[in-house]
Write a protein that holds these residues in place. Structure first.
Motif, PDB file in Angstrom:
ATOM      1  N   GLY A   5       0.890  -1.178  -0.011  1.00  0.00           N
ATOM      2  CA  GLY A   5       0.004  -0.126  -0.010  1.00  0.00           C
ATOM      3  C   GLY A   5       0.934   1.463  -0.018  1.00  0.00           C
ATOM      4  O   GLY A   5       0.244   2.220  -0.698  1.00  0.00           O
ATOM      5  N   GLY A   6       1.994   1.325   0.714  1.00  0.00           N
ATOM      6  CA  GLY A   6       2.704   2.179   0.705  1.00  0.00           C
ATOM      7  C   GLY A   6       3.422   2.718  -0.417  1.00  0.00           C
ATOM      8  O   GLY A   6       3.868   3.676  -1.137  1.00  0.00           O
ATOM      9  N   PHE A  45       5.234   2.208   6.030  1.00  0.00           N
ATOM     10  CA  PHE A  45       3.986   1.631   6.158  1.00  0.00           C
ATOM     11  C   PHE A  45       3.831   0.077   6.599  1.00  0.00           C
ATOM     12  O   PHE A  45       3.036  -0.134   7.349  1.00  0.00           O
ATOM     13  CB  PHE A  45       3.119   1.517   4.775  1.00  0.00           C
ATOM     14  CG  PHE A  45       2.412   3.221   4.453  1.00  0.00           C
ATOM     15  CD1 PHE A  45       3.033   4.413   4.356  1.00  0.00           C
ATOM     16  CD2 PHE A  45       1.063   3.240   4.515  1.00  0.00           C
ATOM     17  CE1 PHE A  45       2.583   5.511   4.543  1.00  0.00           C
ATOM     18  CE2 PHE A  45       0.552   4.282   4.103  1.00  0.00           C
ATOM     19  CZ  PHE A  45       1.250   5.587   4.271  1.00  0.00           C
ATOM     20  N   GLY A  46       4.691  -0.696   5.965  1.00  0.00           N
ATOM     21  CA  GLY A  46       4.915  -1.902   6.234  1.00  0.00           C
ATOM     22  C   GLY A  46       5.254  -2.351   7.454  1.00  0.00           C
ATOM     23  O   GLY A  46       4.514  -3.128   8.500  1.00  0.00           O
ATOM     24  N   ALA A  70       0.935  -3.383  14.183  1.00  0.00           N
ATOM     25  CA  ALA A  70      -0.360  -2.906  14.589  1.00  0.00           C
ATOM     26  C   ALA A  70      -1.179  -4.427  14.250  1.00  0.00           C
ATOM     27  O   ALA A  70      -1.802  -4.610  15.191  1.00  0.00           O
ATOM     28  CB  ALA A  70      -1.263  -1.722  13.599  1.00  0.00           C
ATOM     29  N   SER A  71      -1.218  -4.798  13.206  1.00  0.00           N
ATOM     30  CA  SER A  71      -1.921  -6.182  12.744  1.00  0.00           C
ATOM     31  C   SER A  71      -1.201  -7.278  13.699  1.00  0.00           C
ATOM     32  O   SER A  71      -2.049  -8.159  14.191  1.00  0.00           O
ATOM     33  CB  SER A  71      -1.878  -6.511  11.406  1.00  0.00           C
ATOM     34  OG  SER A  71      -0.597  -6.893  10.802  1.00  0.00           O
ATOM     35  N   SER A 112      13.118   5.439  -5.004  1.00  0.00           N
ATOM     36  CA  SER A 112      13.944   5.292  -3.511  1.00  0.00           C
ATOM     37  C   SER A 112      12.890   5.634  -2.469  1.00  0.00           C
ATOM     38  O   SER A 112      12.856   5.079  -1.503  1.00  0.00           O
ATOM     39  CB  SER A 112      15.190   6.126  -3.581  1.00  0.00           C
ATOM     40  OG  SER A 112      14.831   7.433  -3.780  1.00  0.00           O
ATOM     41  N   ASP A 113      12.247   6.795  -2.624  1.00  0.00           N
ATOM     42  CA  ASP A 113      11.077   7.371  -1.685  1.00  0.00           C
ATOM     43  C   ASP A 113       9.935   6.533  -1.615  1.00  0.00           C
ATOM     44  O   ASP A 113       9.367   6.303  -0.640  1.00  0.00           O
ATOM     45  CB  ASP A 113      10.585   8.719  -2.095  1.00  0.00           C
ATOM     46  CG  ASP A 113      11.939   9.991  -1.948  1.00  0.00           C
ATOM     47  OD1 ASP A 113      12.990   9.364  -1.145  1.00  0.00           O
ATOM     48  OD2 ASP A 113      11.742  11.005  -2.602  1.00  0.00           O
ATOM     49  N   ARG A 114       9.532   5.754  -2.785  1.00  0.00           N
ATOM     50  CA  ARG A 114       8.495   4.958  -2.709  1.00  0.00           C
ATOM     51  C   ARG A 114       8.709   3.710  -2.012  1.00  0.00           C
ATOM     52  O   ARG A 114       7.821   3.118  -1.164  1.00  0.00           O
ATOM     53  CB  ARG A 114       8.026   4.228  -4.088  1.00  0.00           C
ATOM     54  CG  ARG A 114       7.414   5.616  -4.937  1.00  0.00           C
ATOM     55  CD  ARG A 114       7.167   5.097  -6.211  1.00  0.00           C
ATOM     56  NE  ARG A 114       6.417   3.921  -6.378  1.00  0.00           N
ATOM     57  CZ  ARG A 114       6.096   3.256  -7.573  1.00  0.00           C
ATOM     58  NH1 ARG A 114       6.582   3.716  -8.636  1.00  0.00           N
ATOM     59  NH2 ARG A 114       5.375   2.297  -7.597  1.00  0.00           N
ATOM     60  N   ALA A 115       9.914   3.033  -2.050  1.00  0.00           N
ATOM     61  CA  ALA A 115      10.518   1.891  -1.001  1.00  0.00           C
ATOM     62  C   ALA A 115      10.682   2.567   0.097  1.00  0.00           C
ATOM     63  O   ALA A 115      10.040   1.668   1.113  1.00  0.00           O
ATOM     64  CB  ALA A 115      11.680   1.597  -1.492  1.00  0.00           C
TER      65      ALA A 115
END
Length: 175
Positions: free
Chosen positions: A112-113, A132-133, A139-140, A123-126
């Motif tokens: 999702g991130g 997010f991961g 949390a989960s 590189s920013d997407r990773a």
């Protein structure tokens, strides 16, 4: 009057029921009335001994009906007792829930991130995907671990499998 009859019936039932006891020189396994046990691979509720203590009366509870069963004690090959509120069962379910939640939540959070359009450079997407991961995985994992802890506490945990050849059978008339 109904309460008195109910109390009288339950008192008489306690007085005439027997406890099934398997024992050897190392340990003793006791089955009391209405206790969940597994005999020869089938789950039953133990009720009482009948016919000169050579047979036991059990209830096989199905989905829609309860079936009363009588088993000869010589036909018992293996048996297992179910224990409620066993801490090892609770920790096992909590650990499984935590690991499952961490991996699935982390993977979903990363995807999702990474594909969410929060960053334009790869590189920013990773980096956003990893953040997010980590967040969704923690949390989960905590949520499913807590759920597994509660489920493991209220569910039935099985005791070790026992073989009837190693035990001597007796019926205890005390409650």
């Amino acid at each position: 009057m109904k309460i008195f009859s109910l109390l009288l019936i339950s008192f008489l039932n306690m007085g005439f029921s027997q406890t099934l006891v398997f024992f050897n020189n190392q340990d003793t396994i006791t089955f009391k009335k209405n206790e969940l046990i597994k005999i020869n691979g089938q789950k039953y509720l133990y009720q009482k001994a009948i016919k000169n203590q050579t047979q036991i009366h059990l209830i096989d509870s199905g989905l829609f009906k309860k079936e009363h069963i009588t088993i000869d004690t010589s036909k018992i090959e293996t048996f297992r007792k179910y224990k409620r509120f066993k801490i090892f069962n609770s920790l096992e379910k909590a650990g499984f829930g935590f690991v499952t939640g961490t991996f699935t939540g982390g993977l979903i959070g990363f995807l999702g991130g990474y594909n969410g359009g929060f960053a334009k450079v790869d590189s920013d997407r990773a980096t956003v995907g990893v953040l997010f991961g980590l967040f969704f995985g923690a949390a989960s994992g905590a949520a499913l671990g807590t759920g597994g802890l509660v489920y493991g506490f209220i569910s039935l945990g099985e005791d070790s499998l026992s073989y009837s050849q190693r035990y001597t059978l007796k019926f205890d008339y005390r409650n």
